[in-house]
Design a protein around this motif. Structure first.
Motif, PDB file in Angstrom:
ATOM      1  N   ASP A 315       1.140   2.033   3.587  1.00  0.00           N
ATOM      2  CA  ASP A 315       2.033   2.676   2.620  1.00  0.00           C
ATOM      3  C   ASP A 315       3.023   1.641   2.097  1.00  0.00           C
ATOM      4  OD1 ASP A 315       3.696   4.168   1.115  1.00  0.00           O
ATOM      5  OD2 ASP A 315       4.378   5.502   2.724  1.00  0.00           O
ATOM      6  N   ALA A 317       5.529   1.881   0.285  1.00  0.00           N
ATOM      7  CA  ALA A 317       6.929   2.325   0.193  1.00  0.00           C
ATOM      8  C   ALA A 317       7.659   2.162   1.536  1.00  0.00           C
ATOM      9  CB  ALA A 317       6.971   3.783  -0.249  1.00  0.00           C
ATOM     10  N   THR A 318       6.934   2.269   2.635  1.00  0.00           N
ATOM     11  CA  THR A 318       7.618   2.268   3.946  1.00  0.00           C
ATOM     12  C   THR A 318       7.263   1.066   4.821  1.00  0.00           C
ATOM     13  OG1 THR A 318       5.796   3.567   4.856  1.00  0.00           O
ATOM     14  CG2 THR A 318       7.714   4.780   3.998  1.00  0.00           C
ATOM     15  N   SER A 346      10.195  -5.853   2.497  1.00  0.00           N
ATOM     16  CA  SER A 346       9.342  -4.710   2.130  1.00  0.00           C
ATOM     17  C   SER A 346       7.946  -5.221   1.790  1.00  0.00           C
ATOM     18  CB  SER A 346       9.943  -3.990   0.922  1.00  0.00           C
ATOM     19  OG  SER A 346       9.864  -4.847  -0.207  1.00  0.00           O
ATOM     20  N   ILE A 472      -0.698   0.771  -8.236  1.00  0.00           N
ATOM     21  CA  ILE A 472       0.396   0.296  -7.367  1.00  0.00           C
ATOM     22  C   ILE A 472       0.387  -1.240  -7.315  1.00  0.00           C
ATOM     23  CG2 ILE A 472       1.310   0.307  -5.009  1.00  0.00           C
ATOM     24  CD1 ILE A 472      -0.036   3.106  -4.691  1.00  0.00           C
TER      25      ILE A 472
END
Lengths: 588, 154
Positions: A315, A317-318, A346, A472
């Motif tokens: 993921d 985002a996390t 990140s 993405i």
């Protein structure tokens, strides 16, 4: 006055003599039909065909090669072979004077060649020049000299010179006795189509006889229209030539494709090949580095790592990790480009700042069983199947292979320990540009067979990632260009996606060259609806880093590319789309 | 033999000789006519064949000229030449800032569809034969049980 009796007697005698002669002649004639010395008969039979018929090979015209806009890239012309039959020459002095300057032979020597032998006989045929150019040949034809023998020899002309030489390849080996063939590039790959079909035809040498075969149907070669745009090719060549000089590189490549269709729009290499020079050094350069030479891609490969990680379920985002800056993994030191830690970066930051520790961590978390099938889905380690001769497959070492080890698995994540061709690299990145689909790279847009035009339909070769994953990954590639402090980009009005790469060069013995690097850049635009993807590669630039050398080259290329390809700025494009139009007024 | 009878005989001989001569002359004349016709025909055929060969050579030369002209035109239109000529005439490449796009209200350009979206058919997983005798018997027993339970439910 002779008497009637005497007259009659003489008349009968003359008649008898004439009849006797006639009978003798008739008998001799019949003897040819019914009985002849076997040796004489054999000799006459052997020579019969040569006296009455001759077999010649009628050659087809080789197919032409055009760029996508109809500009000729390869066409045909002729040289001439000049010979002469001395026994048919009436005035040797004059003929020698006329021909000597044209065939490049001293007049005296030419005169002696026309003279009879010591026994008074003539040589049936003398070669005067094995090859003269078209204009000289035409001038000799116009002289209309008795006994002259002028044979056309097909040659290939490349009007664009060395601009498309490595792509198109070359044609060689033709003389008066045999046909040549195409080598390398399109000429080599499509040899069977371009060559056409010659035919041996037997014709009568006696005008009153019918020809043995009255119809001559020779199949001319099929012409090809390439996907190459001559203007883009010129631009790419000009920029790579300048870049090699400016950055002190030993060579370089620019590859431009349409990610939506898989069409190759331009391939420029430095150094390049000159199609009219057959010296050994020049022939070394005929290899098209963009499809034949493999290299370790370095950090540009991280875009593949990024896409496959997202596809495998990470993921973005996390996900995060503890960045050591430089740490030991699988028994080797894996370091970021400046050895510094970013704390807990990140997922996007790993690619924006090109962190080797981050990509290696991703691979370690995903494991072999996830990573290798996805790398194969990106076509890493196998040829793309492009229609150019001499494509290399690249190298992807997998578990079970002799030289595989865990460390290599991790370094593959940042493009070391894996080898690709520039075409493979760009085709794999095109999956991100084209919503997850890799279109089959190809160079031939259409085949032209007489009046029939057969278009090449773009086809999808693989889907390594989903559409969502591609979007993405694309957004992170846009972020790379916007946020990376090391790269100074300026594309006002345009959204561009890209990634730099600086790869070490492996040397013999399993080490890396401590000085040289391969600097590269991959990118596409407009990011949200790409029409063009670009790979820039510089070999051993003095500036070392991709961000300092290949990236500015990409910038210079794109500045002119948007004008040449008529790609409007994002705002204009949005307005066009809003009113239902299409932003790209050209077919690509 | 009388004088008259000898005269008649000579006259007959002369008549026969004249007829023979006339016949031979006729045969020769007919022969000459046939020979002349044959000669004319052969000459015409040969000339025509020769003309055809010349025309064929001429056609081949025109084709070669055509190929040559095509190459010359391509050479004259080659990009380095065109760019040199353009520079001589004062042209230069436009920069991105110098380009203005005009949006015409209502204009819609119908771009031909060039982006096919075929999805490759995923390869079906390869079937692996790993059935054992016990597994097969179990499968058959399960099927029979299933049939019985269906029958009972009915």
């Amino acid at each position: 006055m002779i008497s009637d009796e005497t007259f009659n007697r003489r008349l009968k005698l003359i008649g008898a003599v004439l009849v006797g002669i006639s009978v003798l002649l008739l008998t001799r004639l019949l003897s040819f039909q019914f009985y002849m010395d076997p040796n004489t008969r054999q000799t006459l039979e052997d020579n019969l065909d040569n006296r009455v018929y001759q077999t010649v090979e009628v050659r087809p015209n080789r197919g032409l090669i055009y760029d996508r806009n109809g500009h000729l890239l390869a066409t045909n012309s002729f040289d001439y072979q000049i010979g002469i039959s001395p026994n048919q020459v009436l005035d040797r002095q004059e003929v020698a004077a006329q021909l000597a300057p044209l065939v490049g032979m001293p007049e005296n020597e030419l005169y002696h060649r026309l003279e009879p032998n010591a026994d008074g006989t003539y040589v049936p045929w003398v070669l005067l020049a094995s090859r003269v150019d078209f204009d000289t040949g035409q001038r000799i034809i116009d002289l209309d000299i008795d006994g002259i023998d002028i044979r056309p020899l097909p040659i290939r002309i490349y009007p664009q010179g060395d601009l498309t030489a490595q792509l198109v390849g070359f044609y060689a080996g033709a003389d008066d006795a045999r046909e040549g063939r195409g080598y390398s590039g399109v000429e080599g790959y499509y040899e069977s189509l371009l060559a056409g079909q010659s035919r041996r035809v037997t014709t009568s040498t006696v005008p009153v006889l019918d020809e043995a075969e009255s119809t001559i149907s020779v199949r001319d070669g099929i012409s090809l229209q390439l996907t190459i745009d001559r203007d883009l090719q010129f631009l790419a060549q000009e920029i790579i030539d300048q870049a090699v000089v400016q950055y002190g590189a030993t060579g370089g490549t620019i590859l431009i494709m349409n990610p939506r269709t898989g069409e190759i729009l331009a391939v420029a290499n430095n150094p390049t090949f000159k199609p009219d020079n057959f010296s050994a050094e020049n022939l070394e350069l005929v290899r098209n580095q963009a499809v034949s030479d493999i290299y370790e891609p370095g950090s540009v490969f991280k875009v593949i790592t990024m896409a496959l990680a997202i596809e495998a379920g990470i993921d973005p985002a996390t996900w995060t990790y503890a960045d050591p800056g430089c740490g030991e993994m699988a028994g080797i030191q894996i370091c970021n480009w400046n050895d510094q830690s970013r704390g807990n970066p990140s997922f996007a930051q790993v690619f924006v700042e090109s962190l080797n520790t981050g990509t290696a961590t991703l691979f370690a978390q995903l494991g072999h069983s996830t990573v290798y099938p996805l790398l194969r889905a990106f076509n890493i380690g196998t040829p793309t199947g492009v229609d150019l001769e001499g494509e290399s497959g690249g190298i992807l070492v997998e578990p079970g292979d002799t030289f595989w080890n865990e460390a290599q698995f991790l370094t593959t994540s940042f493009g070391q320990g894996v080898s690709v061709t520039p075409l493979q690299m760009l085709a794999a990145m095109n999956a991100i540009a084209n919503d997850g689909l890799i279109m089959q790279p190809h160079i031939v847009k259409a085949r032209i067979d007489g009046n029939e035009v057969i278009e090449t339909r773009p086809s999808a070769s693989r889907r390594p990632i989903s559409e969502a994953t591609a979007h993405i990954a694309r957004d992170i590639m846009v972020q790379v260009l916007r946020e990376n402090q090391e790269i100074v980009f300026s594309f006002p009005g345009y959204t561009v996606a890209g990634k730099t790469g600086t790869a070490q060069i492996p040397t013999a013995g399993g080490y890396y060259d401590p000085v040289g690097s391969i600097a590269s850049f991959v990118g596409f635009l407009p990011a949200d609806d790409p029409v063009v993807s670009v790979l820039v590669k510089l070999d051993r630039p003095a500036g070392y880093w991709g961000s300092k050398t290949a990236a500015p080259v990409f910038q210079a290329l794109v500045d002119r590319l948007v004008v040449l390809m008529e790609i409007p700025p994002d705002a204009v494009r949005s307005q066009l789309v809003a009113q239902g139009g299409d932003p790209f007024d050209r077919e690509y | 033999m009388t004088y008259h009878s000898r005269l008649d005989r000579r006259r007959r001989i002369q008549q026969n000789q004249a007829q023979l001569a006339a016949t031979l002359t006729l045969i020769v004349v007919v022969g000459i006519i046939i020979a002349a016709l044959y000669l004319i025909q052969t000459t015409t055929t040969t000339t025509t064949k020769r003309e055809l060969e010349e025309m064929s050579d001429h056609r081949a030369r025109l084709q070669r000229d055509n190929e040559r002209l095509r190459a010359e035109i391509a050479d004259l239109q080659s990009l380095p030449r065109v760019m040199t000529r353009a520079a001589e005439m004062g042209f230069r490449p436009a920069s991105e800032e110098e380009i203005q796009y005009l949006i015409v209200d209502g204009y819609r350009y119908n771009r031909p569809q060039v982006t096919p979206t075929p999805t490759p058919t995923p390869n079906a997983p390869e079937e692996i034969y790993d059935e054992t005798l016990g597994g097969w018997l179990q499968k058959q027993w399960d099927k029979i049980k299933e049939q019985f339970s269906d029958w009972r439910n009915e």
